[in-house]
Enzyme design. Sequence first.
Site, PDB file in Angstrom:
ATOM      1  N   ALA A   5       0.826  -1.203   0.000  1.00 29.56           N
ATOM      2  CA  ALA A   5       0.000   0.000   0.000  1.00 29.56           C
ATOM      3  C   ALA A   5       0.861   1.254   0.000  1.00 29.56           C
ATOM      4  O   ALA A   5       1.976   1.257   0.525  1.00 29.56           O
ATOM      5  CB  ALA A   5      -0.933   0.012   1.211  1.00 29.56           C
ATOM      6  N   ASP A   6       0.338   2.307  -0.599  1.00 31.65           N
ATOM      7  CA  ASP A   6       1.021   3.592  -0.600  1.00 31.65           C
ATOM      8  C   ASP A   6      -0.017   4.703  -0.590  1.00 31.65           C
ATOM      9  O   ASP A   6      -1.040   4.606  -1.287  1.00 31.65           O
ATOM     10  CB  ASP A   6       1.925   3.725  -1.822  1.00 31.65           C
ATOM     11  CG  ASP A   6       2.832   4.937  -1.719  1.00 31.65           C
ATOM     12  OD1 ASP A   6       3.856   4.853  -0.995  1.00 31.65           O
ATOM     13  OD2 ASP A   6       2.531   5.984  -2.335  1.00 31.65           O
TER      14      ASP A   6
END
Length: 206
Positions: free
Chosen positions: A75-76
Site C-alpha cells: 500500500a502507498d
Amino acid sequence: MNRIGRVILASASPRRKELLEQIGIAYETMPSGADENTEKQQPEDVVLELSLRKASDIHVRLEEKGEDGYTVIGADTVVSFQGEVMGKPKDEEDARRMLGMLQGNTHQVYTGVALCIKKRGKPVRFRTFYEKTDVSMYPMSEEEIRDYVATGEPMDKAGAYAVQGGCAAYIQGICGDYNNVVGLPVGRLWQELKIEDNGNIPGMEG
C-alpha cells in the site's frame, strides 16, 4: 490456513496494522525496502506504481526462499492538492509548507493497494486498485501549524498530518472512505480479498 494461506503486510505502518486488526484479518508484517522514487505525475499512478513495487519486493523475497501459498498486501498513500503530490515531509519546514497549503482548503488523499496472490502450485497474480477521498480542512494560523509540527506527529505522514491524531481538530469534513485517509481502504480491500478467494477471507479469524 486456507488455500491462499498467509497474509503478509508489506509495511511497518502501525496505522495499517490497526486497520487490518480492526476488520479481523490475521496477518504478519514484512516491511518492504523498495525504492519509493517515481517519475509518475498523477497521484493515482504514483500510488499504484509504489504499492505494486512494495508487494513485488516481498513476493521476490518469498520466491527466493521457495515459499508458496500467500497474499501480500502492498500500500502507498499520498496527498494531492492543486497539482502537487505530497508524500511525507522532508523536514519540519517542509511539513509547515504542506500544512500552509492544505489549511482552509479541500485536498485529495489517494491510497493505492496491490495484492500479490500466490495460491499453492499456481502462478502468481497481481491485483491493484486505489481509492480517493476528499478532505476539507479548517483554516490554521501560522502558530497552530508551528505548534502541530512541533509535536512530531506530521513527520511520517503523507501531507504532514494525521486525520486520526492531533490534526482532527482542523478537519472540517471528509467525502469518501475515512480509513483511506488513515492509510488503508479496508472496506475495499475486504471486498477484493473475497473476490479473489471466492468469498473466503484469507487469514480471517473466526
